[in-house]
Design an enzyme around this catalytic site. Structure first.
Site, PDB file in Angstrom:
ATOM      1  N   HIS A   1      87.509   4.679  26.074  1.00 22.90           N
ATOM      2  CA  HIS A   1      87.259   5.843  25.221  1.00 22.90           C
ATOM      3  C   HIS A   1      86.299   6.773  25.982  1.00 22.90           C
ATOM      4  CE1 HIS A   1      86.901   8.327  21.798  1.00 22.90           C
ATOM      5  NE2 HIS A   1      86.597   7.448  20.866  1.00 22.90           N
TER       6      HIS A   1
ATOM      7  N   LYS B   1     110.379   7.526  13.911  1.00 19.17           N
ATOM      8  CA  LYS B   1     111.847   7.452  14.029  1.00 19.17           C
ATOM      9  C   LYS B   1     112.263   6.687  15.266  1.00 19.17           C
ATOM     10  CE  LYS B   1     112.350  12.119  12.103  1.00 19.17           C
ATOM     11  NZ  LYS B   1     112.750  13.485  12.482  1.00 19.17           N
TER      12      LYS B   1
ATOM     13  N   ARG C   1      95.126   9.889  20.960  1.00 11.40           N
ATOM     14  CA  ARG C   1      94.626   8.537  20.657  1.00 11.40           C
ATOM     15  C   ARG C   1      95.835   7.677  20.333  1.00 11.40           C
ATOM     16  NH1 ARG C   1      89.782   7.236  16.596  1.00 11.40           N
ATOM     17  NH2 ARG C   1      88.696   7.811  18.508  1.00 11.40           N
TER      18      ARG C   1
ATOM     19  N   ARG D   1      85.763  11.645  13.476  1.00 10.22           N
ATOM     20  CA  ARG D   1      84.924  12.385  14.423  1.00 10.22           C
ATOM     21  C   ARG D   1      85.680  12.902  15.637  1.00 10.22           C
ATOM     22  NH1 ARG D   1      81.870   9.442  11.543  1.00 10.22           N
ATOM     23  NH2 ARG D   1      83.613   8.028  11.773  1.00 10.22           N
ATOM     24  N   THR D   2      86.443  12.014  16.263  1.00 10.69           N
ATOM     25  CA  THR D   2      87.014  12.403  17.549  1.00 10.69           C
ATOM     26  C   THR D   2      87.987  13.563  17.373  1.00 10.69           C
ATOM     27  OG1 THR D   2      86.719  10.140  18.288  1.00 10.69           O
ATOM     28  CG2 THR D   2      88.156  11.521  19.618  1.00 10.69           C
TER      29      THR D   2
HETATM   30  C1  NCD Z   1      85.230   4.565  17.861  1.00  9.05           C
HETATM   31  C2  NCD Z   1      86.680   4.339  18.266  1.00  9.05           C
HETATM   32  O1  NCD Z   1      87.575   4.936  17.680  1.00  9.05           O
HETATM   33  O2  NCD Z   1      86.859   3.580  19.193  1.00  9.05           O
HETATM   34  N1  NCD Z   1      85.048   5.642  17.001  1.00  9.05           N
HETATM   35  C3  NCD Z   1      84.907   6.894  17.511  1.00  9.05           C
HETATM   36  O3  NCD Z   1      85.741   7.376  18.264  1.00  9.05           O
HETATM   37  N2  NCD Z   1      83.780   7.556  17.235  1.00  9.05           N
HETATM   38  C4  NCD Z   1      84.580   3.329  17.370  1.00  9.05           C
HETATM   39  C5  NCD Z   1      85.210   2.555  16.252  1.00  9.05           C
HETATM   40  O4  NCD Z   1      86.241   2.929  15.704  1.00  9.05           O
HETATM   41  O5  NCD Z   1      84.634   1.529  15.903  1.00  9.05           O
END
Ligand code: NCD
Length: 357
Positions: free
Chosen positions: A129, A80, A101, A51-52
């Site tokens: 997040h 590397k 991320r 999703r993100t």
């Molecule tokens: C979350 C995350 O990556 O922290 N997912 C997301 O970004 N929608 C929650 C999760 O992974 O459980």
């Protein structure tokens, strides 16, 4: 440079404005379709995502911009042995804004110190997040019509779940929010988050009983047990299915309860709950991410020249302040400067991951 590292980087007024802009984008897509023409978003995902990453990319494409990036650390030069600082120095010369991320707490703060373009934290380890939180707030606002005066239950892995950490930090900006933290003892909300609630006299209750809590809630935020953060897999196996929300457990829930989940779900919400069209809001929540991320990209690109980032302003260099959190970026990044934050609760914490020093 304006970055989004933690939700505290935005004021309540700015968050409310982002929510309004997201709603406007939903209703007037054409108006926004060329606003980022010629701009490039880099999505650097050192950790898995559906999703993100895709909603960020969809957001930039919907604004008329372009995207590049990687979705796996193994396909980048990290494999590397390249440092995060070097990767960011280079990619910020190829793009106008970066969403990243990373598995380590505090990594986006390191990135923001090197980057020539705005950095957006799309999830750092078990820490924060903030863009998920903004879309969660948009969802609450759309589902309930307001964000104040709510009893919000958060259930599952409150220790390693970064989404709930940022969400608590954001909701405490709103009036009369009561928190119910539902977790096994091993996965309770971290002390540093509860300390800030206490210092502001905000009510919270800790329990391990989901069923007993449900009737009191206006919002129930379910979370996945974060398998990838456990050092002891037998503990994960023992805890993984500790909460499963199903239709039967909703028997005494409020008619207008909103059930949220950042997704992906594993077993925490049984599929029979999906039929509860009105209360099951998690797929609408995921879709909201696209519009909120459009609003975030627009804001950061517009304010690129502004110099204000609360998270950076509050931290000071202190070379004695070595952090002991094994999940902190300071454990792996070479040549890092130790940083400390003096918090409102009087504690001194690592400037990257908020672990007590
Ligand atoms: C979350 C995350 O990556 O922290 N997912 C997301 O970004 N929608 C929650 C999760 O992974 O459980």
């Amino acid at each position: 440079m304006r970055n989004l590292i933690g939700i505290e980087d935005f004021s309540k007024e700015e968050i409310d404005e982002l929510i309004e802009v997201s709603k406007d984008i939903m209703n007037n897509r054409a108006k926004y379709s060329e606003m980022c023409k010629g701009k490039i978003l880099a999505t650097l995902f050192f950790e898995p995502s559906t999703r993100t990453r895709l909603s960020f990319e969809s957001a930039m494409l919907g604004l008329g911009g372009n995207v590049l990036g990687f979705s796996n650390a193994n396909s980048s030069s990290t494999s590397k042995g390249e440092s995060l600082a070097d990767t960011i120095t280079v990619v910020s010369g190829y793009s106008d804004i970066i969403a990243m991320r990373h598995p380590k707490d505090g990594a986006p703060l390191v990135a923001s110190m090197k980057s020539k373009v705005p950095i957006i934290n799309a999830g750092d380890g078990g820490h924060n997040h903030p863009t998920q939180t903004l879309l969660d707030l948009l969802t609450i606002s759309k589902e309930k019509g307001h964000i104040d005066n709510l009893t919000v239950g958060m259930c599952g892995d409150l220790k390693y779940g970064r989404t709930v950490h940022s969400l608590v930090n954001a909701l405490q900006m709103y009036e009369n929010i009561k928190f119910v933290f539902i977790s096994p003892n091993e996965l309770k909300m971290p002390e540093y988050i509860k300390d800030t609630l206490e210092s502001k006299n905000i009510e919270y209750l800790e329990t391990n009983d989901l069923e007993e809590s449900i009737p009191n809630l206006d919002v129930l935020y379910m979370t996945r047990i974060q398998r990838e953060r456990f050092s002891d897999m037998s503990e994960y196996e023992r805890l993984k299915d500790v909460y499963i929300l199903d239709k039967a457990k909703l028997k005494n829930a409020k008619e207008d309860l909103s059930i949220l989940h950042p997704l992906p779900r594993v077993n925490e919400i049984s599929v029979d709950v999906d039929d509860d069209e009105k209360r099951a809001a998690y797929f609408r929540q995921a879709e909201n991410g696209r519009y909120m991320r459009m609003a975030i990209i627009l804001k950061l690109l517009k304010e690129e020249s502004l110099k204000s980032n609360k998270k950076e302003e509050n931290v000071a260099e202190n070379n004695e302040a070595k952090c002991s959190n094994e999940r902190c970026i300071t454990m792996v990044e070479r040549g890092i400067k130790y940083l400390v934050t003096k918090c409102s609760d009087g504690n001194v914490r690592c400037g990257y991951c908020e672990n007590k020093i």
